[in-house]
Design a protein around this motif. Sequence first.
Motif, mmCIF file in Angstrom:
data_model
loop_
_atom_site.group_PDB
_atom_site.id
_atom_site.type_symbol
_atom_site.label_atom_id
_atom_site.label_comp_id
_atom_site.label_asym_id
_atom_site.label_seq_id
_atom_site.Cartn_x
_atom_site.Cartn_y
_atom_site.Cartn_z
ATOM 1 N N ALA A 58 0.841 -1.186 0.000
ATOM 2 C CA ALA A 58 0.000 0.000 0.000
ATOM 3 C C ALA A 58 0.879 1.240 0.000
ATOM 4 C CB ALA A 58 -0.894 -0.003 1.238
ATOM 5 N N THR A 59 0.452 2.264 -0.715
ATOM 6 C CA THR A 59 1.162 3.535 -0.700
ATOM 7 C C THR A 59 1.109 4.132 0.697
ATOM 8 O OG1 THR A 59 0.613 3.924 -3.019
ATOM 9 C CG2 THR A 59 1.248 5.847 -1.706
ATOM 10 N N ALA A 60 2.239 4.626 1.176
ATOM 11 C CA ALA A 60 2.302 5.198 2.524
ATOM 12 C C ALA A 60 1.628 6.564 2.560
ATOM 13 C CB ALA A 60 3.750 5.321 2.969
ATOM 14 N N ALA A 61 0.698 6.722 3.480
ATOM 15 C CA ALA A 61 0.037 8.015 3.682
ATOM 16 C C ALA A 61 0.889 8.831 4.647
ATOM 17 C CB ALA A 61 -1.365 7.810 4.247
ATOM 18 N N LEU A 62 1.760 9.659 4.111
ATOM 19 C CA LEU A 62 2.630 10.510 4.910
ATOM 20 C C LEU A 62 1.913 11.827 5.215
ATOM 21 C CD1 LEU A 62 5.925 9.819 2.938
ATOM 22 C CD2 LEU A 62 5.151 8.744 5.061
ATOM 23 N N PRO A 63 2.423 12.624 6.165
ATOM 24 C CA PRO A 63 1.732 13.873 6.515
ATOM 25 C C PRO A 63 1.388 14.758 5.326
ATOM 26 C CG PRO A 63 3.383 13.392 8.156
ATOM 27 C CD PRO A 63 3.542 12.335 7.088
ATOM 28 N N GLY A 102 -0.807 6.134 -6.861
ATOM 29 C CA GLY A 102 -0.307 5.068 -6.007
ATOM 30 C C GLY A 102 -1.358 4.016 -5.752
ATOM 31 N N ASP A 103 -1.005 3.058 -4.920
ATOM 32 C CA ASP A 103 -1.892 1.953 -4.565
ATOM 33 C C ASP A 103 -2.442 2.226 -3.174
ATOM 34 O OD1 ASP A 103 -3.258 -0.391 -4.419
ATOM 35 O OD2 ASP A 103 -1.511 -1.704 -4.492
ATOM 36 N N TRP A 104 -3.542 2.942 -3.099
ATOM 37 C CA TRP A 104 -4.106 3.381 -1.823
ATOM 38 C C TRP A 104 -5.085 2.350 -1.280
ATOM 39 C CZ3 TRP A 104 -2.373 7.603 0.760
ATOM 40 C CH2 TRP A 104 -1.505 8.426 0.044
ATOM 41 N N ALA A 154 -15.823 -0.154 4.490
ATOM 42 C CA ALA A 154 -16.278 1.233 4.339
ATOM 43 C C ALA A 154 -15.178 2.206 4.744
ATOM 44 C CB ALA A 154 -17.531 1.458 5.176
ATOM 45 N N ALA A 155 -14.440 1.880 5.818
ATOM 46 C CA ALA A 155 -13.347 2.751 6.256
ATOM 47 C C ALA A 155 -12.252 2.806 5.195
ATOM 48 C CB ALA A 155 -12.785 2.260 7.581
ATOM 49 N N ALA A 156 -11.938 1.653 4.605
ATOM 50 C CA ALA A 156 -10.922 1.621 3.548
ATOM 51 C C ALA A 156 -11.374 2.438 2.343
ATOM 52 C CB ALA A 156 -10.639 0.176 3.144
ATOM 53 N N GLY A 175 -6.773 0.740 2.855
ATOM 54 C CA GLY A 175 -6.915 0.978 4.287
ATOM 55 C C GLY A 175 -5.599 0.850 5.026
ATOM 56 N N HIS A 176 -4.636 0.128 4.441
ATOM 57 C CA HIS A 176 -3.345 -0.078 5.093
ATOM 58 C C HIS A 176 -2.396 1.102 4.897
ATOM 59 C CE1 HIS A 176 -1.237 -3.177 7.332
ATOM 60 N NE2 HIS A 176 -0.128 -2.888 6.685
ATOM 61 N N SER A 177 -2.782 2.073 4.070
ATOM 62 C CA SER A 177 -1.900 3.203 3.788
ATOM 63 C C SER A 177 -1.578 4.009 5.039
ATOM 64 C CB SER A 177 -2.543 4.111 2.729
ATOM 65 O OG SER A 177 -2.603 3.467 1.472
ATOM 66 N N LEU A 178 -2.542 4.154 5.945
ATOM 67 C CA LEU A 178 -2.304 4.919 7.162
ATOM 68 C C LEU A 178 -1.299 4.220 8.059
ATOM 69 C CD1 LEU A 178 -5.989 5.933 8.013
ATOM 70 C CD2 LEU A 178 -4.250 7.294 6.822
ATOM 71 N N ARG A 179 -1.424 2.920 8.201
ATOM 72 C CA ARG A 179 -0.522 2.142 9.055
ATOM 73 C C ARG A 179 0.903 2.184 8.508
ATOM 74 N NH1 ARG A 179 -0.428 -1.706 13.049
ATOM 75 N NH2 ARG A 179 0.723 -3.655 12.704
ATOM 76 N N ARG A 180 1.031 1.995 7.207
ATOM 77 C CA ARG A 180 2.365 2.062 6.620
ATOM 78 C C ARG A 180 2.924 3.475 6.702
ATOM 79 N NH1 ARG A 180 4.726 1.300 0.534
ATOM 80 N NH2 ARG A 180 6.883 1.219 1.229
#
Length: 370
Positions: A159-164, A312-314, A296-298, A316-321
Amino acid sequence: MGVAGRGLTILASADVVDAELVHGNEAGAGVAVHTERDRRLSPETIAAIEASAAASTRRAYGADREMFAAWCLHEGRTVVPASGETMAEWVRHLTVTPRPRTNRPAGPSTIERAMSAVTTWHREQGRPKPNMRGARAVLNAYRDELAEQKAQAAQTRQATAALPAQIRAMLARTDRTTLAGQRNAALVLLGFATAARVSELVALDLTAVTETEHGYEVTVYRKNVRRRTINAILYGTDPATCPVRTLRTHLAALSAAGRTDGPLFVRVDRWDRLAPRLTRGGRTIGDPAGRMTAEAAAEVIERLAATAGLSGDWSGHSLRRGFATAARAAGHDPLEIARAGGWADGSRVLARYMKDVDRVKNSPLVGIGL
Protein backbone atom coordinates in the motif's frame (compact mmCIF):
# COMPACT_ATOMS: atom_id res chain seq x y z
CA MET A 1 -9.27 -37.57 2.89
CA GLY A 2 -10.85 -34.83 5.00
CA VAL A 3 -14.22 -33.23 4.69
CA ALA A 4 -14.16 -29.42 4.46
CA GLY A 5 -16.34 -27.50 6.86
CA ARG A 6 -16.40 -23.74 7.45
CA GLY A 7 -12.68 -23.24 6.92
CA LEU A 8 -11.66 -26.31 8.93
CA THR A 9 -11.40 -29.92 7.90
CA ILE A 10 -13.14 -32.42 10.14
CA LEU A 11 -11.66 -35.88 9.75
CA ALA A 12 -13.79 -38.41 7.96
CA SER A 13 -14.72 -41.64 9.70
CA ALA A 14 -12.18 -43.56 7.63
CA ASP A 15 -9.45 -41.77 9.58
CA VAL A 16 -10.86 -42.87 12.93
CA VAL A 17 -10.32 -46.18 14.70
CA ASP A 18 -11.66 -47.64 17.90
CA ALA A 19 -9.73 -46.89 21.08
CA GLU A 20 -7.38 -49.41 22.48
CA LEU A 21 -4.33 -49.32 24.72
CA VAL A 22 -1.28 -50.85 23.09
CA HIS A 23 1.40 -51.85 25.59
CA GLY A 24 5.01 -51.70 24.54
CA ASN A 25 7.89 -53.77 25.78
CA GLU A 26 8.74 -51.24 28.51
CA ALA A 27 6.81 -51.54 31.75
CA GLY A 28 4.02 -49.04 32.02
CA ALA A 29 4.38 -47.85 28.42
CA GLY A 30 1.16 -47.41 26.48
CA VAL A 31 -0.12 -45.59 23.42
CA ALA A 32 -3.70 -44.35 23.37
CA VAL A 33 -5.41 -44.42 19.98
CA HIS A 34 -7.91 -41.60 19.58
CA THR A 35 -11.58 -42.43 19.13
CA GLU A 36 -14.03 -40.66 16.85
CA ARG A 37 -15.22 -38.61 19.83
CA ASP A 38 -11.63 -37.53 20.58
CA ARG A 39 -11.36 -36.05 17.10
CA ARG A 40 -14.77 -34.39 17.03
CA LEU A 41 -15.16 -30.60 17.23
CA SER A 42 -18.45 -28.99 18.16
CA PRO A 43 -19.82 -26.21 15.93
CA GLU A 44 -19.17 -23.76 18.76
CA THR A 45 -15.50 -24.76 18.99
CA ILE A 46 -15.10 -24.55 15.21
CA ALA A 47 -16.55 -21.03 15.31
CA ALA A 48 -14.19 -20.06 18.15
CA ILE A 49 -11.15 -21.33 16.22
CA GLU A 50 -12.22 -19.48 13.08
CA ALA A 51 -12.82 -16.26 15.04
CA SER A 52 -9.20 -16.27 16.23
CA ALA A 53 -8.09 -14.98 12.83
CA ALA A 54 -8.99 -11.70 11.17
CA ALA A 55 -12.12 -11.85 9.02
CA SER A 56 -10.17 -11.00 5.87
CA THR A 57 -7.66 -13.78 6.62
CA ARG A 58 -10.46 -16.28 7.24
CA ARG A 59 -12.08 -15.43 3.94
CA ALA A 60 -8.83 -15.68 2.00
CA TYR A 61 -7.75 -18.93 3.68
CA GLY A 62 -11.21 -20.41 3.18
CA ALA A 63 -11.11 -19.66 -0.55
CA ASP A 64 -7.56 -21.04 -0.86
CA ARG A 65 -8.49 -24.24 0.94
CA GLU A 66 -11.58 -24.76 -1.18
CA MET A 67 -9.53 -24.37 -4.36
CA PHE A 68 -6.89 -26.78 -3.06
CA ALA A 69 -9.52 -29.38 -2.12
CA ALA A 70 -11.21 -29.06 -5.52
CA TRP A 71 -7.87 -29.43 -7.32
CA CYS A 72 -6.99 -32.51 -5.24
CA LEU A 73 -10.38 -34.04 -6.02
CA HIS A 74 -9.86 -33.45 -9.74
CA GLU A 75 -6.32 -34.87 -9.60
CA GLY A 76 -7.25 -37.83 -7.40
CA ARG A 77 -4.96 -36.69 -4.59
CA THR A 78 -5.43 -36.70 -0.82
CA VAL A 79 -6.30 -33.30 0.64
CA VAL A 80 -5.18 -33.85 4.23
CA PRO A 81 -2.60 -35.10 4.93
CA ALA A 82 -1.08 -33.86 1.69
CA SER A 83 2.22 -35.23 0.43
CA GLY A 84 5.18 -33.06 -0.48
CA GLU A 85 4.71 -34.08 -4.11
CA THR A 86 1.09 -32.92 -4.02
CA MET A 87 2.14 -29.53 -2.65
CA ALA A 88 4.82 -29.11 -5.33
CA GLU A 89 2.38 -30.04 -8.13
CA TRP A 90 -0.27 -27.71 -6.74
CA VAL A 91 2.10 -24.75 -6.54
CA ARG A 92 3.19 -25.45 -10.12
CA HIS A 93 -0.51 -25.47 -11.08
CA LEU A 94 -0.96 -22.04 -9.49
CA THR A 95 2.00 -20.58 -11.39
CA VAL A 96 0.60 -21.50 -14.81
CA THR A 97 -3.18 -21.29 -14.38
CA PRO A 98 -4.85 -17.92 -15.15
CA ARG A 99 -7.28 -16.67 -12.53
CA PRO A 100 -10.75 -15.65 -13.78
CA ARG A 101 -10.57 -12.13 -12.35
CA THR A 102 -7.21 -11.13 -13.83
CA ASN A 103 -6.72 -13.72 -16.59
CA ARG A 104 -3.17 -14.12 -15.23
CA PRO A 105 -1.63 -16.66 -12.85
CA ALA A 106 -1.43 -15.71 -9.19
CA GLY A 107 1.56 -13.68 -8.05
CA PRO A 108 4.18 -15.06 -5.62
CA SER A 109 2.68 -13.35 -2.57
CA THR A 110 -0.75 -14.80 -3.32
CA ILE A 111 0.76 -18.27 -3.72
CA GLU A 112 2.64 -17.82 -0.42
CA ARG A 113 -0.68 -17.12 1.29
CA ALA A 114 -2.29 -20.15 -0.32
CA MET A 115 0.56 -22.37 0.86
CA SER A 116 0.15 -21.02 4.38
CA ALA A 117 -3.60 -21.68 4.21
CA VAL A 118 -2.97 -25.37 3.49
CA THR A 119 -0.15 -25.89 5.98
CA THR A 120 -2.15 -24.27 8.80
CA TRP A 121 -5.09 -26.45 7.76
CA HIS A 122 -2.94 -29.46 8.65
CA ARG A 123 -1.95 -27.97 11.98
CA GLU A 124 -5.57 -27.30 12.92
CA GLN A 125 -6.20 -31.03 12.58
CA GLY A 126 -3.13 -32.13 14.48
CA ARG A 127 -1.55 -33.39 11.27
CA PRO A 128 2.16 -32.92 10.47
CA LYS A 129 2.99 -30.10 8.09
CA PRO A 130 3.60 -31.33 4.52
CA ASN A 131 7.14 -31.36 3.21
CA MET A 132 7.30 -27.99 1.42
CA ARG A 133 10.81 -28.29 -0.07
CA GLY A 134 9.59 -29.04 -3.59
CA ALA A 135 6.82 -26.45 -3.41
CA ARG A 136 9.32 -23.80 -2.27
CA ALA A 137 11.67 -24.70 -5.13
CA VAL A 138 8.83 -24.31 -7.64
CA LEU A 139 7.86 -20.93 -6.17
CA ASN A 140 11.47 -19.70 -6.19
CA ALA A 141 11.83 -20.67 -9.84
CA TYR A 142 8.60 -18.77 -10.57
CA ARG A 143 9.95 -15.67 -8.79
CA ASP A 144 13.14 -15.85 -10.89
CA GLU A 145 11.12 -16.22 -14.10
CA LEU A 146 8.94 -13.21 -13.30
CA ALA A 147 11.97 -11.12 -12.34
CA GLU A 148 13.70 -11.93 -15.63
CA GLN A 149 10.53 -10.93 -17.47
CA LYS A 150 10.39 -7.73 -15.39
CA ALA A 151 6.79 -8.66 -14.62
CA GLN A 152 4.83 -6.50 -12.21
CA ALA A 153 3.81 -9.62 -10.28
CA ALA A 154 7.45 -10.07 -9.25
CA GLN A 155 7.18 -6.97 -7.09
CA THR A 156 5.67 -7.32 -3.65
CA ARG A 157 2.49 -5.29 -3.63
CA GLN A 158 2.49 -2.65 -0.92
CA ALA A 159 0.00 0.00 0.00
CA THR A 160 1.16 3.53 -0.70
CA ALA A 161 2.30 5.20 2.52
CA ALA A 162 0.04 8.02 3.68
CA LEU A 163 2.63 10.51 4.91
CA PRO A 164 1.73 13.87 6.51
CA ALA A 165 1.98 15.72 3.18
CA GLN A 166 -0.41 13.25 1.55
CA ILE A 167 -2.78 13.40 4.53
CA ARG A 168 -2.90 17.20 4.27
CA ALA A 169 -3.80 16.87 0.59
CA MET A 170 -6.47 14.25 1.37
CA LEU A 171 -8.13 16.43 4.00
CA ALA A 172 -7.82 19.75 2.14
CA ARG A 173 -10.94 18.97 0.09
CA THR A 174 -12.92 17.48 2.98
CA ASP A 175 -15.97 19.50 4.04
CA ARG A 176 -15.65 19.50 7.80
CA THR A 177 -18.93 21.30 8.34
CA THR A 178 -20.70 17.99 7.72
CA LEU A 179 -20.97 14.92 9.93
CA ALA A 180 -19.40 12.79 7.22
CA GLY A 181 -16.50 15.20 6.77
CA GLN A 182 -15.82 15.40 10.50
CA ARG A 183 -15.95 11.63 10.81
CA ASN A 184 -13.70 11.04 7.80
CA ALA A 185 -11.08 13.52 9.05
CA ALA A 186 -11.07 11.89 12.49
CA LEU A 187 -10.86 8.43 10.94
CA VAL A 188 -7.82 9.33 8.82
CA LEU A 189 -5.92 11.20 11.52
CA LEU A 190 -6.67 8.72 14.30
CA GLY A 191 -5.86 5.82 12.00
CA PHE A 192 -2.49 7.39 11.26
CA ALA A 193 -1.76 8.38 14.88
CA THR A 194 -2.48 4.86 16.19
CA ALA A 195 -1.09 2.95 13.17
CA ALA A 196 -4.33 0.99 13.26
CA ARG A 197 -5.59 -1.45 10.69
CA VAL A 198 -9.02 -0.41 9.45
CA SER A 199 -10.54 -3.44 11.20
CA GLU A 200 -9.01 -2.24 14.48
CA LEU A 201 -10.11 1.32 13.82
CA VAL A 202 -13.80 0.57 13.24
CA ALA A 203 -13.81 -1.77 16.26
CA LEU A 204 -13.15 1.20 18.57
CA ASP A 205 -15.90 2.25 20.93
CA LEU A 206 -16.27 5.63 22.61
CA THR A 207 -15.13 4.02 25.86
CA ALA A 208 -11.71 3.38 24.26
CA VAL A 209 -11.05 7.15 24.15
CA THR A 210 -9.91 8.99 27.27
CA GLU A 211 -9.15 12.72 27.38
CA THR A 212 -5.86 13.64 29.05
CA GLU A 213 -3.76 16.75 29.60
CA HIS A 214 -1.68 15.93 26.52
CA GLY A 215 -4.71 15.23 24.32
CA TYR A 216 -6.23 11.74 24.31
CA GLU A 217 -5.31 8.17 25.02
CA VAL A 218 -6.88 5.56 22.77
CA THR A 219 -6.81 1.86 23.61
CA VAL A 220 -6.59 -0.31 20.50
CA TYR A 221 -6.94 -4.09 20.54
CA ARG A 222 -4.39 -5.59 18.15
CA LYS A 223 -5.91 -8.88 17.15
CA ASN A 224 -2.87 -10.18 15.28
CA VAL A 225 -0.70 -10.06 18.41
CA ARG A 226 -3.52 -10.57 20.95
CA ARG A 227 -2.80 -7.48 23.02
CA ARG A 228 -3.98 -3.93 23.61
CA THR A 229 -1.89 -0.85 23.04
CA ILE A 230 -2.57 2.46 24.76
CA ASN A 231 -1.71 5.14 22.22
CA ALA A 232 -1.05 8.72 23.25
CA ILE A 233 -2.74 11.08 20.78
CA LEU A 234 -0.88 14.40 20.86
CA TYR A 235 -1.62 17.87 19.52
CA GLY A 236 -0.32 18.57 16.03
CA THR A 237 1.37 21.78 14.89
CA ASP A 238 -1.16 22.30 12.07
CA PRO A 239 -4.78 22.63 13.26
CA ALA A 240 -6.00 21.15 9.95
CA THR A 241 -4.18 17.88 10.64
CA CYS A 242 -4.16 17.92 14.44
CA PRO A 243 -5.56 14.56 15.58
CA VAL A 244 -6.59 15.91 18.99
CA ARG A 245 -8.63 18.84 17.67
CA THR A 246 -10.14 16.71 14.91
CA LEU A 247 -11.12 13.90 17.28
CA ARG A 248 -12.62 16.41 19.74
CA THR A 249 -14.77 17.87 16.96
CA HIS A 250 -15.95 14.39 15.97
CA LEU A 251 -16.78 13.45 19.57
CA ALA A 252 -18.74 16.68 20.01
CA ALA A 253 -20.74 15.94 16.86
CA LEU A 254 -21.57 12.45 18.12
CA SER A 255 -22.61 13.83 21.52
CA ALA A 256 -24.84 16.46 19.88
CA ALA A 257 -26.53 13.64 17.98
CA GLY A 258 -27.17 11.78 21.25
CA ARG A 259 -24.32 9.32 20.83
CA THR A 260 -22.53 8.96 24.17
CA ASP A 261 -21.71 5.27 23.93
CA GLY A 262 -21.29 2.62 21.27
CA PRO A 263 -19.05 2.79 18.16
CA LEU A 264 -16.62 5.65 17.63
CA PHE A 265 -17.03 5.54 13.85
CA VAL A 266 -20.56 5.14 12.52
CA ARG A 267 -22.35 5.27 9.20
CA VAL A 268 -23.42 8.60 7.73
CA ASP A 269 -25.76 8.60 4.72
CA ARG A 270 -25.79 10.88 1.68
CA TRP A 271 -28.16 13.26 3.47
CA ASP A 272 -25.66 13.56 6.34
CA ARG A 273 -27.82 11.57 8.71
CA LEU A 274 -26.04 9.64 11.43
CA ALA A 275 -26.32 5.83 11.36
CA PRO A 276 -29.69 5.44 9.61
CA ARG A 277 -31.21 1.98 9.81
CA LEU A 278 -30.27 -0.26 6.90
CA THR A 279 -32.86 -2.70 5.62
CA ARG A 280 -33.12 -5.32 2.92
CA GLY A 281 -36.45 -6.90 2.14
CA GLY A 282 -37.93 -5.26 5.23
CA ARG A 283 -35.28 -6.77 7.53
CA THR A 284 -32.58 -4.81 9.36
CA ILE A 285 -29.05 -5.51 8.09
CA GLY A 286 -25.64 -4.36 9.22
CA ASP A 287 -24.56 -3.44 12.71
CA PRO A 288 -27.62 -2.27 14.67
CA ALA A 289 -25.54 0.44 16.35
CA GLY A 290 -24.45 1.76 12.95
CA ARG A 291 -20.78 0.79 13.24
CA MET A 292 -18.79 1.25 10.05
CA THR A 293 -17.33 -1.81 8.39
CA ALA A 294 -13.62 -2.14 7.68
CA GLU A 295 -14.43 -2.08 3.97
CA ALA A 296 -16.28 1.23 4.34
CA ALA A 297 -13.35 2.75 6.26
CA ALA A 298 -10.92 1.62 3.55
CA GLU A 299 -13.18 3.14 0.90
CA VAL A 300 -13.02 6.49 2.72
CA ILE A 301 -9.22 6.48 2.51
CA GLU A 302 -9.19 5.40 -1.13
CA ARG A 303 -11.80 7.99 -2.09
CA LEU A 304 -10.02 10.86 -0.33
CA ALA A 305 -6.74 9.94 -2.04
CA ALA A 306 -8.45 9.80 -5.44
CA THR A 307 -10.19 13.15 -4.86
CA ALA A 308 -6.85 14.71 -3.94
CA GLY A 309 -5.36 13.40 -7.19
CA LEU A 310 -2.79 11.23 -5.42
CA SER A 311 -1.24 8.43 -7.45
CA GLY A 312 -0.31 5.07 -6.01
CA ASP A 313 -1.89 1.95 -4.56
CA TRP A 314 -4.11 3.38 -1.82
CA SER A 315 -5.88 1.17 0.67
CA GLY A 316 -6.91 0.98 4.29
CA HIS A 317 -3.35 -0.08 5.09
CA SER A 318 -1.90 3.20 3.79
CA LEU A 319 -2.30 4.92 7.16
CA ARG A 320 -0.52 2.14 9.05
CA ARG A 321 2.36 2.06 6.62
CA GLY A 322 2.52 5.85 6.59
CA PHE A 323 2.88 5.98 10.37
CA ALA A 324 5.78 3.51 10.37
CA THR A 325 7.52 5.27 7.49
CA ALA A 326 7.12 8.79 8.89
CA ALA A 327 8.10 7.76 12.42
CA ARG A 328 11.27 6.03 11.23
CA ALA A 329 12.17 8.96 8.96
CA ALA A 330 11.85 11.22 12.02
CA GLY A 331 14.45 9.07 13.79
CA HIS A 332 12.25 7.12 16.19
CA ASP A 333 13.45 3.77 17.50
CA PRO A 334 12.04 0.73 15.62
CA LEU A 335 11.15 -0.96 18.92
CA GLU A 336 9.03 2.01 20.02
CA ILE A 337 7.37 2.14 16.60
CA ALA A 338 6.56 -1.58 16.84
CA ARG A 339 5.10 -1.20 20.32
CA ALA A 340 2.96 1.77 19.37
CA GLY A 341 1.59 0.09 16.26
CA GLY A 342 1.15 -3.38 17.72
CA TRP A 343 3.56 -5.10 15.34
CA ALA A 344 4.76 -8.53 16.39
CA ASP A 345 8.35 -8.89 17.53
CA GLY A 346 10.54 -9.44 14.49
CA SER A 347 7.77 -8.42 12.06
CA ARG A 348 9.05 -8.81 8.52
CA VAL A 349 6.54 -6.25 7.26
CA LEU A 350 7.72 -3.58 9.69
CA ALA A 351 11.34 -4.45 8.89
CA ARG A 352 10.59 -3.80 5.23
CA TYR A 353 9.12 -0.38 6.06
CA MET A 354 12.24 0.42 8.08
CA LYS A 355 14.46 -0.73 5.24
CA ASP A 356 12.64 1.52 2.78
CA VAL A 357 13.52 4.54 4.92
CA ASP A 358 17.01 3.47 5.96
CA ARG A 359 18.05 2.69 2.39
CA VAL A 360 18.09 6.44 1.71
CA LYS A 361 18.78 7.77 5.20
CA ASN A 362 21.83 5.54 5.75
CA SER A 363 23.06 5.37 2.18
CA PRO A 364 26.87 5.38 1.85
CA LEU A 365 26.38 8.22 -0.66
CA VAL A 366 25.19 10.59 2.09
CA GLY A 367 27.77 13.24 2.88
CA ILE A 368 30.53 12.08 0.52
CA GLY A 369 30.56 15.29 -1.50
CA LEU A 370 29.06 14.42 -4.86
